[in-house]
Design a protein around this motif. Sequence first.
Motif, PDB file in Angstrom:
ATOM      1  N   ARG A   1     -13.276  -4.877  11.461  1.00 18.39           N
ATOM      2  CA  ARG A   1     -13.893  -3.577  11.727  1.00 18.39           C
ATOM      3  C   ARG A   1     -12.900  -2.459  11.402  1.00 18.39           C
ATOM      4  O   ARG A   1     -11.686  -2.677  11.391  1.00 18.39           O
ATOM      5  N   ASP A   2     -13.430  -1.269  11.159  1.00 20.85           N
ATOM      6  CA  ASP A   2     -12.563  -0.153  10.782  1.00 20.85           C
ATOM      7  C   ASP A   2     -11.667   0.295  11.924  1.00 20.85           C
ATOM      8  O   ASP A   2     -10.583   0.837  11.702  1.00 20.85           O
ATOM      9  N   ASP A   3     -12.124   0.085  13.154  1.00 21.79           N
ATOM     10  CA  ASP A   3     -11.323   0.532  14.299  1.00 21.79           C
ATOM     11  C   ASP A   3     -11.634  -0.342  15.503  1.00 21.79           C
ATOM     12  O   ASP A   3     -12.710  -0.946  15.591  1.00 21.79           O
TER      13      ASP A   3
ATOM     14  N   ASP B   1      -6.395  -0.742   5.365  1.00 23.14           N
ATOM     15  CA  ASP B   1      -7.078   0.540   5.200  1.00 23.14           C
ATOM     16  C   ASP B   1      -6.166   1.458   4.390  1.00 23.14           C
ATOM     17  O   ASP B   1      -4.996   1.157   4.179  1.00 23.14           O
ATOM     18  N   PRO B   2      -6.678   2.581   3.894  1.00 24.01           N
ATOM     19  CA  PRO B   2      -5.876   3.411   2.995  1.00 24.01           C
ATOM     20  C   PRO B   2      -4.800   4.257   3.665  1.00 24.01           C
ATOM     21  O   PRO B   2      -3.985   4.854   2.967  1.00 24.01           O
ATOM     22  N   VAL B   3      -4.770   4.316   4.986  1.00 21.77           N
ATOM     23  CA  VAL B   3      -3.808   5.211   5.638  1.00 21.77           C
ATOM     24  C   VAL B   3      -2.816   4.503   6.553  1.00 21.77           C
ATOM     25  O   VAL B   3      -1.852   5.105   7.012  1.00 21.77           O
TER      26      VAL B   3
ATOM     27  N   TYR C   1       0.836  -1.197   0.000  1.00 19.75           N
ATOM     28  CA  TYR C   1       0.000   0.000   0.000  1.00 19.75           C
ATOM     29  C   TYR C   1       0.878   1.257   0.000  1.00 19.75           C
ATOM     30  O   TYR C   1       1.422   1.630   1.047  1.00 19.75           O
ATOM     31  N   PRO C   2       1.023   1.924  -1.141  1.00 22.36           N
ATOM     32  CA  PRO C   2       1.856   3.135  -1.194  1.00 22.36           C
ATOM     33  C   PRO C   2       1.414   4.216  -0.207  1.00 22.36           C
ATOM     34  O   PRO C   2       2.251   4.987   0.289  1.00 22.36           O
TER      35      PRO C   2
END
Length: 272
Positions: free
Chosen positions: A213-215, A245-247, A29-30
């Motif tokens: 889950r996201d968090d 996730d993207p970050v 993931y860059p």
Amino acid sequence: MRRRRARGARPAGPGLTDRVHVGTSGFSYPDWIPRVYPSGTPASRFLAAYGNRFNAVELNVTFRRRPTAGAIAGWLRATPDHFRFAIKAQRGSAVRALLGSAEDSVQWLTEPLPYFGSRLGAVLFELPAEMRRDGPWCDGDVDRADRALVAVLRAWPETVPLVMEFLDPSWLVDETFRALADAGATLCATDLPGRDEPTLRRTSTRHYLRLRRDDYDDDALDAWAARVRPFLESGDEVFAFFKHDPVGHAAELASAFADRLSARIGQEPVVR
């Protein structure tokens, strides 16, 4: 009655890293620069940088296509000897295995896996949500569905550690648990948004968590660590992977979870 088998189980060593494998789903993931990977890290070095921080990864790429010997060799070169790979079985053949071609599909799926050697931690065999135990694919016949599952389990090589993930809860019944236990296969515990936390069922000496889950706040991580602790204390292996996730927050959650497991067992951290 079939004899219970522990597929691919290795005796626990003196360190926690022999029994606990924590990471994320995927690594390439860059956008994880600079939060996870140092600034300037080229894509060709992502896995090496990931391996400096974690001791396991769940490979997403194998869900789309079967890994080649060359790809496996590259992954092994990029990571240390203690690092373990969990691969997702290629989705088309996984479905076909349940639909009636278990032996041929399993043979095709597992053919390249010996190239991993001892570095193969688990193979995640995912049954999609549309394949209900009483769904149209088996004409609503649960006995037929159960026979199809048993055929896959019987065709699976004993030396390849198998994890079954059922995305529809209709499979989470005693018949399924018995079939997995008889085969020494692991039931995946998948924690999905909007659903109750999954029950952890011991069907082998290996446990596999997909934390999707996201968090997860501190209390949630503490609770999962407490649920896992009895299995670790009994000498079982645990694999746990957080949703990408993207970050790069997933990597931070994985690190925090690994720290909690290390603290509970009183061993060296499993991540750096």
